[in-house]
Design a protein around this motif. Structure first.
Motif, mmCIF file in Angstrom:
data_model
loop_
_atom_site.group_PDB
_atom_site.id
_atom_site.type_symbol
_atom_site.label_atom_id
_atom_site.label_comp_id
_atom_site.label_asym_id
_atom_site.label_seq_id
_atom_site.Cartn_x
_atom_site.Cartn_y
_atom_site.Cartn_z
ATOM 1 N N MET A 1 0.852 -1.183 0.000
ATOM 2 C CA MET A 1 0.000 0.000 0.000
ATOM 3 C C MET A 1 0.892 1.239 0.000
ATOM 4 O O MET A 1 1.702 1.422 0.894
ATOM 5 C CB MET A 1 -0.900 -0.032 1.251
ATOM 6 N N ASP A 2 0.742 2.079 -1.028
ATOM 7 C CA ASP A 2 1.556 3.276 -1.181
ATOM 8 C C ASP A 2 1.005 4.462 -0.402
ATOM 9 O O ASP A 2 1.727 5.394 -0.095
ATOM 10 C CB ASP A 2 1.651 3.670 -2.658
ATOM 11 N N LEU A 3 -0.274 4.460 -0.103
ATOM 12 C CA LEU A 3 -0.944 5.592 0.508
ATOM 13 C C LEU A 3 -1.048 5.397 2.016
ATOM 14 O O LEU A 3 -1.573 4.390 2.485
ATOM 15 C CB LEU A 3 -2.352 5.735 -0.104
ATOM 16 N N ASP A 4 -0.512 6.359 2.778
ATOM 17 C CA ASP A 4 -0.638 6.347 4.235
ATOM 18 C C ASP A 4 -1.685 7.388 4.607
ATOM 19 O O ASP A 4 -1.452 8.593 4.449
ATOM 20 C CB ASP A 4 0.701 6.676 4.885
ATOM 21 N N PRO A 5 -2.866 6.966 5.086
ATOM 22 C CA PRO A 5 -3.941 7.924 5.347
ATOM 23 C C PRO A 5 -3.582 8.965 6.409
ATOM 24 O O PRO A 5 -4.082 10.083 6.374
ATOM 25 C CB PRO A 5 -5.112 7.051 5.797
ATOM 26 N N SER A 6 -2.688 8.629 7.320
ATOM 27 C CA SER A 6 -2.334 9.574 8.383
ATOM 28 C C SER A 6 -1.534 10.770 7.870
ATOM 29 O O SER A 6 -1.400 11.770 8.565
ATOM 30 C CB SER A 6 -1.561 8.871 9.498
ATOM 31 N N ARG A 14 -9.716 12.104 0.332
ATOM 32 C CA ARG A 14 -10.812 11.916 -0.636
ATOM 33 C C ARG A 14 -10.282 12.046 -2.069
ATOM 34 O O ARG A 14 -10.651 11.265 -2.947
ATOM 35 C CB ARG A 14 -11.920 12.934 -0.409
ATOM 36 N N ASP A 15 -9.438 13.048 -2.304
ATOM 37 C CA ASP A 15 -8.867 13.243 -3.636
ATOM 38 C C ASP A 15 -8.025 12.026 -4.052
ATOM 39 O O ASP A 15 -8.087 11.581 -5.197
ATOM 40 C CB ASP A 15 -8.015 14.508 -3.695
ATOM 41 N N GLU A 16 -7.231 11.500 -3.121
ATOM 42 C CA GLU A 16 -6.398 10.333 -3.413
ATOM 43 C C GLU A 16 -7.256 9.101 -3.688
ATOM 44 O O GLU A 16 -6.926 8.280 -4.538
ATOM 45 C CB GLU A 16 -5.447 10.040 -2.243
ATOM 46 N N LEU A 17 -8.370 8.974 -2.980
ATOM 47 C CA LEU A 17 -9.231 7.805 -3.127
ATOM 48 C C LEU A 17 -9.919 7.758 -4.481
ATOM 49 O O LEU A 17 -10.269 6.672 -4.962
ATOM 50 C CB LEU A 17 -10.294 7.786 -2.018
ATOM 51 N N ASP A 18 -10.120 8.924 -5.101
ATOM 52 C CA ASP A 18 -10.804 8.969 -6.396
ATOM 53 C C ASP A 18 -10.119 8.095 -7.437
ATOM 54 O O ASP A 18 -10.772 7.556 -8.316
ATOM 55 C CB ASP A 18 -10.909 10.410 -6.916
ATOM 56 N N GLY A 19 -8.819 7.935 -7.345
ATOM 57 C CA GLY A 19 -8.094 7.143 -8.319
ATOM 58 C C GLY A 19 -7.949 5.671 -7.949
ATOM 59 O O GLY A 19 -7.341 4.907 -8.680
ATOM 60 N N GLU A 24 -9.530 -4.472 -2.371
ATOM 61 C CA GLU A 24 -8.596 -4.989 -1.370
ATOM 62 C C GLU A 24 -7.681 -3.889 -0.852
ATOM 63 O O GLU A 24 -7.390 -3.813 0.340
ATOM 64 C CB GLU A 24 -7.785 -6.144 -1.952
ATOM 65 N N ALA A 25 -7.214 -3.018 -1.746
ATOM 66 C CA ALA A 25 -6.360 -1.907 -1.337
ATOM 67 C C ALA A 25 -7.148 -0.929 -0.460
ATOM 68 O O ALA A 25 -6.615 -0.400 0.525
ATOM 69 C CB ALA A 25 -5.800 -1.190 -2.558
ATOM 70 N N LEU A 26 -8.411 -0.712 -0.798
ATOM 71 C CA LEU A 26 -9.249 0.181 0.009
ATOM 72 C C LEU A 26 -9.501 -0.413 1.392
ATOM 73 O O LEU A 26 -9.489 0.312 2.397
ATOM 74 C CB LEU A 26 -10.574 0.463 -0.709
ATOM 75 N N GLU A 27 -9.724 -1.723 1.462
ATOM 76 C CA GLU A 27 -9.906 -2.394 2.760
ATOM 77 C C GLU A 27 -8.637 -2.242 3.613
ATOM 78 O O GLU A 27 -8.709 -1.964 4.814
ATOM 79 C CB GLU A 27 -10.218 -3.879 2.565
ATOM 80 N N GLU A 44 -15.121 7.054 6.888
ATOM 81 C CA GLU A 44 -16.325 7.227 6.071
ATOM 82 C C GLU A 44 -15.960 7.455 4.609
ATOM 83 O O GLU A 44 -16.605 6.913 3.708
ATOM 84 C CB GLU A 44 -17.161 8.397 6.589
ATOM 85 N N ALA A 45 -14.919 8.266 4.361
ATOM 86 C CA ALA A 45 -14.487 8.531 2.982
ATOM 87 C C ALA A 45 -14.028 7.238 2.309
ATOM 88 O O ALA A 45 -14.370 6.980 1.148
ATOM 89 C CB ALA A 45 -13.358 9.564 2.976
ATOM 90 N N ILE A 46 -13.283 6.415 3.033
ATOM 91 C CA ILE A 46 -12.813 5.144 2.476
ATOM 92 C C ILE A 46 -14.004 4.216 2.229
ATOM 93 O O ILE A 46 -14.094 3.578 1.180
ATOM 94 C CB ILE A 46 -11.771 4.495 3.417
ATOM 95 N N ASP A 47 -14.936 4.158 3.183
ATOM 96 C CA ASP A 47 -16.130 3.322 3.018
ATOM 97 C C ASP A 47 -16.952 3.758 1.809
ATOM 98 O O ASP A 47 -17.463 2.915 1.059
ATOM 99 C CB ASP A 47 -17.001 3.359 4.274
ATOM 100 N N GLU A 48 -17.089 5.078 1.620
ATOM 101 C CA GLU A 48 -17.847 5.591 0.474
ATOM 102 C C GLU A 48 -17.189 5.171 -0.833
ATOM 103 O O GLU A 48 -17.865 4.752 -1.776
ATOM 104 C CB GLU A 48 -17.966 7.112 0.542
ATOM 105 N N ARG A 49 -15.865 5.271 -0.888
ATOM 106 C CA ARG A 49 -15.162 4.876 -2.110
ATOM 107 C C ARG A 49 -15.274 3.372 -2.330
ATOM 108 O O ARG A 49 -15.487 2.908 -3.457
ATOM 109 C CB ARG A 49 -13.685 5.312 -2.059
ATOM 110 N N LEU A 50 -15.149 2.618 -1.247
ATOM 111 C CA LEU A 50 -15.274 1.168 -1.336
ATOM 112 C C LEU A 50 -16.663 0.783 -1.836
ATOM 113 O O LEU A 50 -16.806 -0.082 -2.703
ATOM 114 C CB LEU A 50 -14.998 0.543 0.029
#
Length: 180
Positions: A1-6, A14-19, A24-27, A44-50
């Motif tokens: 996983m390249d993205l660290d949410p912290s 949210r902008d990063e999640l759009d892509g 599995e990566a979102l989970e 919530e943002a991750i759940d919405e994208r998932l």
């Protein structure tokens, strides 16, 4: 996983999640947030994208229903970027959801409530109440009232504290004068 949410604010996340289209990566990202800062708005943002990615994958299985259990379309449910039906930008519900998700992260203290949201010539303005100091009993909490300025695209462009008071202060029933 390249993205660290912290390493990101909720808006940046949210902008990063759009892509991201890999469930599995979102989970894994949601789990990293839950194990790390555990911000409700980020989860919530991750759940919405998932949910969005999962809905896209269900289109070819013959299940044509896009209604959720409460009668709302799952495509716009909970999304801050869903435009108002007349196409003039984001609506009041989206602004409310965005303020709810972003205010405590922005100010750094827990959101107590949203007092007012109104549209003006420059966009939107939301009045929020933030718990600046918790006390026992809670009637002695120190509450800060903040004005948040939001542009027509739903981005918070500024905020300022208007007032501080004890939660039990009855003078709060009067309408405040809000400088602009």
């Amino acid at each position: 996983m390249d993205l660290d949410p912290s390493e990101h604010t909720i808006d940046e996340l949210r902008d990063e999640l759009d892509g991201m289209d890999d469930p599995e990566a979102l989970e894994a990202l949601r789990e990293a947030e839950a194990d790390g800062e555990n911000r409700e708005g980020a989860k919530e943002a991750i759940d919405e994208r998932l949910e969005s990615v999962s809905d896209d994958g269900d289109e070819g299985d013959g299940n044509e229903s896009s209604e959720s259990g409460d009668g709302e379309s799952s495509e716009t449910e909970g999304r801050e970027d869903a435009p108002e039906s007349d196409g003039t930008g984001v609506g009041i519900i989206e602004i409310r959801n965005h303020v709810r998700n972003a205010a405590s992260d922005l100010i750094g203290r827990p959101l107590d409530g949203i007092v007012e949201i109104e549209r003006d010539d420059e966009g939107w303005r939301a009045l929020t109440e933030i718990v600046e100091r918790s006390s026992v009993p809670d009637t002695q909490d120190i509450i800060g009232r903040y004005a948040l300025d939001i542009d027509d695209d739903g981005r918070i462009t500024g905020y300022r504290r208007l007032d501080r008071y004890r939660r039990g202060d009855t003078r709060r029933d009067e309408e405040p004068q809000v400088p602009r």
